[in-house]
Design an enzyme around this catalytic site. Structure first.
Site, PDB file in Angstrom:
ATOM      1  N   ASN A   9       0.869  -1.173   0.000  1.00 61.77           N
ATOM      2  CA  ASN A   9       0.000   0.000   0.000  1.00 61.77           C
ATOM      3  C   ASN A   9       0.906   1.223   0.000  1.00 61.77           C
ATOM      4  O   ASN A   9       1.541   1.512   1.012  1.00 61.77           O
ATOM      5  CB  ASN A   9      -0.898  -0.033   1.245  1.00 61.77           C
ATOM      6  CG  ASN A   9      -1.714   1.241   1.413  1.00 61.77           C
ATOM      7  OD1 ASN A   9      -1.748   2.089   0.515  1.00 61.77           O
ATOM      8  ND2 ASN A   9      -2.371   1.373   2.569  1.00 61.77           N
ATOM      9  N   TRP A  10       0.960   1.886  -1.135  1.00 62.00           N
ATOM     10  CA  TRP A  10       1.885   3.024  -1.243  1.00 62.00           C
ATOM     11  C   TRP A  10       1.407   4.241  -0.453  1.00 62.00           C
ATOM     12  O   TRP A  10       2.170   5.194  -0.265  1.00 62.00           O
ATOM     13  CB  TRP A  10       2.036   3.440  -2.706  1.00 62.00           C
ATOM     14  CG  TRP A  10       2.777   2.463  -3.570  1.00 62.00           C
ATOM     15  CD1 TRP A  10       3.139   1.178  -3.260  1.00 62.00           C
ATOM     16  CD2 TRP A  10       3.230   2.691  -4.907  1.00 62.00           C
ATOM     17  NE1 TRP A  10       3.783   0.590  -4.310  1.00 62.00           N
ATOM     18  CE2 TRP A  10       3.854   1.491  -5.338  1.00 62.00           C
ATOM     19  CE3 TRP A  10       3.174   3.766  -5.781  1.00 62.00           C
ATOM     20  CZ2 TRP A  10       4.417   1.367  -6.623  1.00 62.00           C
ATOM     21  CZ3 TRP A  10       3.734   3.634  -7.055  1.00 62.00           C
ATOM     22  CH2 TRP A  10       4.349   2.449  -7.459  1.00 62.00           C
ATOM     23  N   LYS A  11       0.135   4.255  -0.061  1.00 65.41           N
ATOM     24  CA  LYS A  11      -0.452   5.434   0.597  1.00 65.41           C
ATOM     25  C   LYS A  11      -0.206   6.667  -0.292  1.00 65.41           C
ATOM     26  O   LYS A  11      -0.217   6.519  -1.505  1.00 65.41           O
ATOM     27  CB  LYS A  11       0.097   5.589   2.014  1.00 65.41           C
ATOM     28  CG  LYS A  11      -0.081   4.280   2.806  1.00 65.41           C
ATOM     29  CD  LYS A  11       0.184   4.380   4.269  1.00 65.41           C
ATOM     30  CE  LYS A  11      -0.037   3.013   4.927  1.00 65.41           C
ATOM     31  NZ  LYS A  11       0.107   3.053   6.395  1.00 65.41           N
ATOM     32  N   HIS A  96      -9.490   1.237   4.949  1.00 73.09           N
ATOM     33  CA  HIS A  96      -8.194   1.339   5.634  1.00 73.09           C
ATOM     34  C   HIS A  96      -8.347   2.247   6.853  1.00 73.09           C
ATOM     35  O   HIS A  96      -9.086   3.235   6.816  1.00 73.09           O
ATOM     36  CB  HIS A  96      -7.133   1.889   4.681  1.00 73.09           C
ATOM     37  CG  HIS A  96      -5.752   1.791   5.245  1.00 73.09           C
ATOM     38  ND1 HIS A  96      -5.266   2.702   6.173  1.00 73.09           N
ATOM     39  CD2 HIS A  96      -4.784   0.873   5.055  1.00 73.09           C
ATOM     40  CE1 HIS A  96      -4.044   2.346   6.509  1.00 73.09           C
ATOM     41  NE2 HIS A  96      -3.721   1.241   5.853  1.00 73.09           N
ATOM     42  N   GLU A  98      -6.614   4.536   8.001  1.00 70.76           N
ATOM     43  CA  GLU A  98      -6.352   5.969   7.758  1.00 70.76           C
ATOM     44  C   GLU A  98      -7.569   6.649   7.128  1.00 70.76           C
ATOM     45  O   GLU A  98      -7.819   7.831   7.363  1.00 70.76           O
ATOM     46  CB  GLU A  98      -5.091   6.133   6.902  1.00 70.76           C
ATOM     47  CG  GLU A  98      -3.842   5.840   7.734  1.00 70.76           C
ATOM     48  CD  GLU A  98      -2.669   5.278   6.960  1.00 70.76           C
ATOM     49  OE1 GLU A  98      -2.645   5.357   5.723  1.00 70.76           O
ATOM     50  OE2 GLU A  98      -1.759   4.716   7.610  1.00 70.76           O
ATOM     51  N   GLU A 168      -5.282  -5.128  10.423  1.00 65.00           N
ATOM     52  CA  GLU A 168      -4.255  -4.120  10.672  1.00 65.00           C
ATOM     53  C   GLU A 168      -4.551  -3.416  11.993  1.00 65.00           C
ATOM     54  O   GLU A 168      -5.349  -2.467  12.027  1.00 65.00           O
ATOM     55  CB  GLU A 168      -4.252  -3.085   9.542  1.00 65.00           C
ATOM     56  CG  GLU A 168      -3.914  -3.666   8.186  1.00 65.00           C
ATOM     57  CD  GLU A 168      -3.345  -2.605   7.241  1.00 65.00           C
ATOM     58  OE1 GLU A 168      -2.246  -2.845   6.720  1.00 65.00           O
ATOM     59  OE2 GLU A 168      -3.963  -1.544   7.064  1.00 65.00           O
ATOM     60  N   GLY A 174       2.705   1.937  10.961  1.00 65.68           N
ATOM     61  CA  GLY A 174       3.668   3.030  10.838  1.00 65.68           C
ATOM     62  C   GLY A 174       4.395   3.364  12.128  1.00 65.68           C
ATOM     63  O   GLY A 174       5.010   4.412  12.237  1.00 65.68           O
ATOM     64  N   SER A 214       3.591  -2.421  10.354  1.00 65.95           N
ATOM     65  CA  SER A 214       5.039  -2.503  10.574  1.00 65.95           C
ATOM     66  C   SER A 214       5.662  -3.833  10.143  1.00 65.95           C
ATOM     67  O   SER A 214       6.583  -4.340  10.793  1.00 65.95           O
ATOM     68  CB  SER A 214       5.365  -2.181  12.040  1.00 65.95           C
ATOM     69  OG  SER A 214       4.978  -0.848  12.351  1.00 65.95           O
ATOM     70  N   GLY A 235       2.999  -1.239   4.314  1.00 71.14           N
ATOM     71  CA  GLY A 235       3.112   0.183   4.005  1.00 71.14           C
ATOM     72  C   GLY A 235       4.560   0.559   3.757  1.00 71.14           C
ATOM     73  O   GLY A 235       5.108   0.359   2.678  1.00 71.14           O
ATOM     74  N   GLY A 236       5.216   1.089   4.799  1.00 66.76           N
ATOM     75  CA  GLY A 236       6.576   1.628   4.673  1.00 66.76           C
ATOM     76  C   GLY A 236       7.557   0.741   3.919  1.00 66.76           C
ATOM     77  O   GLY A 236       8.303   1.228   3.054  1.00 66.76           O
TER      78      GLY A 236
HETATM   79  P1  13P Z   1       3.163   0.123   7.738  1.00 71.32           P
HETATM   80  O1  13P Z   1       3.660  -1.155   7.093  1.00 71.32           O
HETATM   81  O2  13P Z   1       3.918   1.319   7.289  1.00 71.32           O
HETATM   82  O3  13P Z   1       3.024  -0.018   9.209  1.00 71.32           O
HETATM   83  O4  13P Z   1       1.674   0.354   7.156  1.00 71.32           O
HETATM   84  C1  13P Z   1       0.765  -0.691   7.214  1.00 71.32           C
HETATM   85  C2  13P Z   1      -0.439  -0.302   6.443  1.00 71.32           C
HETATM   86  O5  13P Z   1      -1.175   0.567   6.834  1.00 71.32           O
HETATM   87  C3  13P Z   1      -0.682  -1.006   5.179  1.00 71.32           C
HETATM   88  O6  13P Z   1      -1.957  -0.739   4.693  1.00 71.32           O
END
Ligand code: 13P
Length: 259
Positions: A9-11, A96, A98, A168, A174, A214, A235-236
């Site tokens: 997920n590039w966000k 998600h 967020e 999640e 994050g 994470s 994510g990251g």
């Molecule tokens: P991180 O891997 O950066 O914690 O993000 C997880 C995420 O929200 C994937 O959708």
């Protein structure tokens, strides 16, 4: 065994130009991803560039991070499932944390979005997860079941089994503080049990349940050691093509050892 998924997920990261370069590098780094599915979800603005860079033969799955439930019309700023399908998307993230946290997304919206995704032939990846406060006040089961039951209301068993659910925990996203497999596995069991209940059958056995929060190339194998965890939503650690390819390699190489 269910095919594993590794989804990035590039966000809100990468321009269209950067997306093209990322995909070309990723394809050099990735081994033939036997037995697993690898996908990634760029921002809307980079979907076309990513699709072009993938070419017509790639087995990598392209997805989006959100969609709106109407097909078209006066909904300024929104993007529909029809539009995503036309761009070559195969899956779409829904709900998600967020979106829930910053944009007021509610369970009733995630339900409409899951239905819209299915109507357009997109695989929904429904994200669920508790906050730290929910965890500390013993509300995990309640919150997860509410998100699942409301988000999946009215969806037929046949469609339920094609879904992906991403667990999640909000506190793990994050933060560099991943859940431990001991924390994640019971929630994965709860999710599978709820999917069985909702489908009124064992269809829940076919649902893929991913862990997110994470995840890194260093801890992924610990999660995949459990049969309950079918992959990861990352994510990251998905933003660098070498790191993302390493995650795929870990998923190809590791076998579950526990039930
Ligand atoms: P991180 O891997 O950066 O914690 O993000 C997880 C995420 O929200 C994937 O959708």
């Amino acid at each position: 065994m269910r095919t594993r998924y590794i989804i990035g997920n590039w966000k809100m990261n990468k321009t269209a130009t950067e997306a093209g370069a990322f995909v070309r590098r990723l394809m050099q780094e990735l081994p033939a991803s036997d037995g697993i599915q690898v996908g990634f979800a760029p921002p809307f603005t980079a979907l076309h560039a990513a699709r072009e860079a993938l070419g017509s033969t790639s087995t990598l799955l392209l997805g989006a991070q959100d969609l709106y439930w109407e097909e078209k019309g006066a909904f300024t700023g929104e993007v529909s499932g029809t539009m995503l399908k036309d761009l070559g998307c195969r899956f779409v993230l829904v709900g998600h944390s967020e979106r829930r946290q910053y944009f007021g997304e509610q369970d009733s919206w995630t339900n409409k979005k899951v239905l819209a995704a299915l109507r357009n032939g997109l695989q929904p990846v429904l994200c669920v997860g508790e906050t730290l406060q929910d965890r500390e006040s013993d509300q995990i089961d309640l919150v997860i079941q509410r998100q699942l039951r409301a988000g999946l209301a009215g969806i037929e068993a046949q469609s339920l089994e094609t879904m992906v659910i991403a667990y999640e925990p909000v506190w793990a996203i994050g933060t560099g503080r991943a859940a431990s497999p001991e924390q994640a596995v019971p929630v994965h069991r709860l999710i599978r049990g709820t999917m069985n209940e909702l489908s009124g059958s064992e269809a829940g056995q076919r649902v893929r349940i991913l862990y997110g929060g994470s995840v890194t190339p260093h801890n992924l194998a610990d999660f995949l050691a459990s049969e309950e965890i079918d992959g990861a939503l990352v994510g990251g650690a998905c933003l660098d093509p070498v790191s993302f390819a390493t995650l795929a390699k870990v998923a190809i190489g590791s076998k579950p050892t526990t039930a």
